[in-house]
Write an enzyme that holds these catalytic residues in place. Structure first.
Site, PDB file in Angstrom:
ATOM      1  N   GLY A  72      25.315 -25.372 -15.648  1.00  0.00           N
ATOM      2  CA  GLY A  72      25.815 -24.840 -16.898  1.00  0.00           C
ATOM      3  C   GLY A  72      27.163 -24.166 -16.720  1.00  0.00           C
ATOM      4  O   GLY A  72      28.029 -24.224 -17.603  1.00  0.00           O
ATOM      5  N   THR A  73      27.365 -23.520 -15.572  1.00  0.00           N
ATOM      6  CA  THR A  73      28.643 -22.867 -15.297  1.00  0.00           C
ATOM      7  C   THR A  73      29.771 -23.886 -15.245  1.00  0.00           C
ATOM      8  O   THR A  73      30.849 -23.676 -15.817  1.00  0.00           O
ATOM      9  CB  THR A  73      28.564 -22.086 -13.974  1.00  0.00           C
ATOM     10  N   ASN A 154      22.145 -14.548 -23.547  1.00  0.00           N
ATOM     11  CA  ASN A 154      21.257 -14.654 -22.397  1.00  0.00           C
ATOM     12  C   ASN A 154      20.587 -13.335 -22.023  1.00  0.00           C
ATOM     13  O   ASN A 154      19.605 -13.336 -21.287  1.00  0.00           O
ATOM     14  CB  ASN A 154      22.019 -15.198 -21.184  1.00  0.00           C
ATOM     15  N   GLN A 182      20.678 -21.003 -23.045  1.00  0.00           N
ATOM     16  CA  GLN A 182      19.419 -20.301 -23.321  1.00  0.00           C
ATOM     17  C   GLN A 182      18.663 -20.877 -24.511  1.00  0.00           C
ATOM     18  O   GLN A 182      17.442 -20.734 -24.600  1.00  0.00           O
ATOM     19  CB  GLN A 182      19.688 -18.810 -23.568  1.00  0.00           C
ATOM     20  N   HIS A 204      18.212 -25.840 -15.194  1.00  0.00           N
ATOM     21  CA  HIS A 204      17.244 -24.891 -14.643  1.00  0.00           C
ATOM     22  C   HIS A 204      16.751 -23.866 -15.657  1.00  0.00           C
ATOM     23  O   HIS A 204      15.920 -23.032 -15.336  1.00  0.00           O
ATOM     24  CB  HIS A 204      17.826 -24.192 -13.404  1.00  0.00           C
ATOM     25  N   THR A 240      30.235 -38.705  -7.680  1.00  0.00           N
ATOM     26  CA  THR A 240      29.092 -39.607  -7.779  1.00  0.00           C
ATOM     27  C   THR A 240      27.944 -38.903  -8.488  1.00  0.00           C
ATOM     28  O   THR A 240      27.534 -37.812  -8.099  1.00  0.00           O
ATOM     29  CB  THR A 240      28.643 -40.067  -6.384  1.00  0.00           C
ATOM     30  N   CYS A 328      23.848  -3.009 -10.795  1.00  0.00           N
ATOM     31  CA  CYS A 328      24.104  -1.846  -9.961  1.00  0.00           C
ATOM     32  C   CYS A 328      25.313  -2.090  -9.074  1.00  0.00           C
ATOM     33  O   CYS A 328      25.428  -3.126  -8.434  1.00  0.00           O
ATOM     34  CB  CYS A 328      22.880  -1.527  -9.104  1.00  0.00           C
TER      35      CYS A 328
END
Length: 383
Positions: A72-73, A154, A182, A204, A240, A328
Site C-alpha cells: 500500500g505504501t 487508519n 483500511q 495485508h 517482474t 513513544c
C-alpha cells in the site's frame, strides 16, 4: 490460555484459503508472465484473471486500470508522486491538497513534492475526524494538480465523503486519489461511485500476504511511473510481477466481498461491546471519531488517568495484542499526528488505545479483553 489478537488494522493474519490459493499459484505457474513460451503464457493468464477479479470487485471500468504493486505504501507513493508530476508536466500548477491525518505514505510523498517546489496545503479534519469537502474546495486553486484524502482513517476509523471531495477536486480540474487500505473489504468500495481517479490498497489489510497491493488508475489519469525498467504492468510499474501475490490478493478480496454482509455487522457488534463495557467499568472514556461514520471493526479509546505505554505493555503481558494511539519517542509519550489533528492534546496521563476486531475474534475474546483491560486501567489509575 491463548493470546487474543485485536490489531487487525495493523495487519491481518493470512486466511488459510488464501494461503492455499497462493501456494497453488506458486506451484502451478512458475513462469515469468512476460515470457512468450507456454509457462509464461500460463502465468500471464493467471495474473490477468486475478486483475480482472480485482477490477470487478472495485468497480473499475477495465482490468487494465488495476496495477499490482508491492505494498500500500508503494501504491500511495506512486499515486501522489506519479500523478502530480505528470499533471504538472502537462500544465497543471505544482499544488497539491491532502488531509492533515493521512497515512505517512501520503504525507511524506507530499513532503517530497514540497522539496521539489510544490505548494502543499494540509486540510485539517474537524474534532470528529471528518474532512469537510467545503474545506477541500477552499484550499483548491484554479489549476491544482492533485487532491489526496484517505477513504477511512487508519487510527480512528472515520469514513470520508470521497464522492463530494472528488467533485470539489474535479470542479477545478484536479485529480483525486484516495487511500483505501483500511476500507477495502470492510465497506463498499466502488471507484466509480467514489468518483476517484486513483485508489490505493494493501493486501495485508484483507487477509492476503504482506508485500501485495494495488493501484487503481482511471483511464486517462496522468501518471509518471515510480519504478522504471522492464515496462511491466502496461508500463505503469516495472518489475517482474508476483503471480502468486496477485492471486492471493484477488482471492482474499473475493472472500471479503462474500462475507461482508454478515461479517461487518458482527464486528460492529463486538466493537460496540468493547466501547460500552469498558466505559461502564472505568468511567472517563473518549471514543475518538464517534461523532462520524466509522469503520465497523475499529475503535480508538482515550482513557484518562493512565499512561498509554504502560497500559499497552500490561495488556500484552495479559495476552492481548492492541495498538497504542500514541508513538513513544525518547521514552516520552506523544499523541499521534492523527489525534493531534482532531484536537487531542499531548498528555502523559491519558492513554489512547486502537482496538480492532477481525475474522477470528469471538464474543468470548471480547469479554476476556474487557475484563482484563478494566482491571489494568483501575490498577494504573490507583498508582
Amino acid at each position: 490460555m491463548r493470546r487474543v489478537y485485536l490489531d487487525y488494522a495493523a495487519t491481518t493474519p493470512v486466511d488459510p484459503r488464501v494461503i492455499e490459493a497462493t501456494a497453488e499459484a506458486l506451484a502451478l505457474w512458475p513462469g515469468n508472465p512476460s515470457s512468450l513460451y507456454a509457462e509464461g503464457r500460463e502465468a500471464r493468464a493467471a495474473l490477468e484473471k486475478a486483475r480482472a477479479d480485482v477490477a470487478r470487485s472495485i468497480g473499475a471500468a477495465h482490468p487494465d486500470e488495476v496495477v499490482f504493486c508491492g505494498s500500500g505504501t508503494e501504491s500511495d507513493n506512486a499515486a501522489v508522486l506519479g500523478i502530480a508530476r505528470k499533471a504538472v508536466a502537462a500544465g497543471r500548477e505544482p499544488h497539491v491538497v491532502v488531509s492533515a491525518f493521512e497515512h505517512h505514505a501520503v504525507l511524506e510523498a507530499a513532503e517530497s513534492l514540497a522539496r521539489e517546489g510544490y505548494a502543499v496545503d494540509l486540510v485539517a479534519p474537524d474534532p470528529h475526524g471528518r474532512i469537510d469537502p467545503a474545506a477541500i474546495g477552499a484550499a483548491l486553486r484554479e489549476r491544482t494538480a492533485l487532491v489526496s484524502v484517505m477513504h477511512a482513517n487508519n487510527e480512528i476509523g472515520t469514513v470520508q465523503d470521497i464522492r463530494a471531495i472528488a467533485e470539489a477536486a474535479h470542479a477545478c480540474g484536479a485529480y483525486m486519489h484516495t487511500d483505501a487500505a483500511q476500507s477495502l473489504g470492510k465497506i463498499d468500495v466502488d471507484v466509480r461511485a467514489l468518483g476517484c481517479d486513483a485508489l490505493s490498497a494493501a493486501g495485508h489489510k484483507i487477509y492476503a500476504p504482506k508485500g501485495t497491493g494495488i493501484l487503481y488508475l482511471r483511464k486517462g489519469t496522468p501518471f509518471a511511473p515510480l519504478l522504471r525498467g522492464g515496462g511491466q504492468e502496461g508500463g505503469l510499474r516495472s518489475g517482474t510481477q508476483s503471480v502468486a501475490g496477485a492471486v492471493g490478493f484477488a482471492t482474499a478480496l473475493k472472500i471479503m466481498d462474500e462475507d461482508r454482509p454478515a461479517e461487518m455487522p458482527r464486528l460492529a457488534g463486538l466493537r460496540d461491546t468493547i466501547e460500552r463495557e469498558i466505559a461502564t467499568r472505568v468511567g472517563s472514556l473518549t471514543v475518538h471519531g464517534s461523532g462520524a461514520t466509522r469503520l465497523p471493526h475499529l475503535t480508538n479509546l482515550g482513557i484518562a488517568g493512565c499512561d498509554g505505554q504502560s497500559l499497552l505493555l500490561h495488556l500484552d503481558e495479559a495476552g492481548f495484542s492492541v495498538s497504542a494511539g500514541s508513538a513513544c519517542s525518547s521514552g516520552s509519550a506523544q499523541v499521534s499526528h492523527v489525534l493531534r489533528a482532531i484536537g487531542v492534546a499531548d498528555r502523559t496521563d491519558e492513554a489512547s488505545l486502537r482496538i480492532t476486531v477481525g475474522r477470528w475474534t469471538t464474543a468470548e475474546d471480547v469479554d476476556r479483553f474487557v475484563e482484563a483491560a478494566a482491571a489494568i486501567i483501575e490498577t494504573l489509575r490507583s498508582r
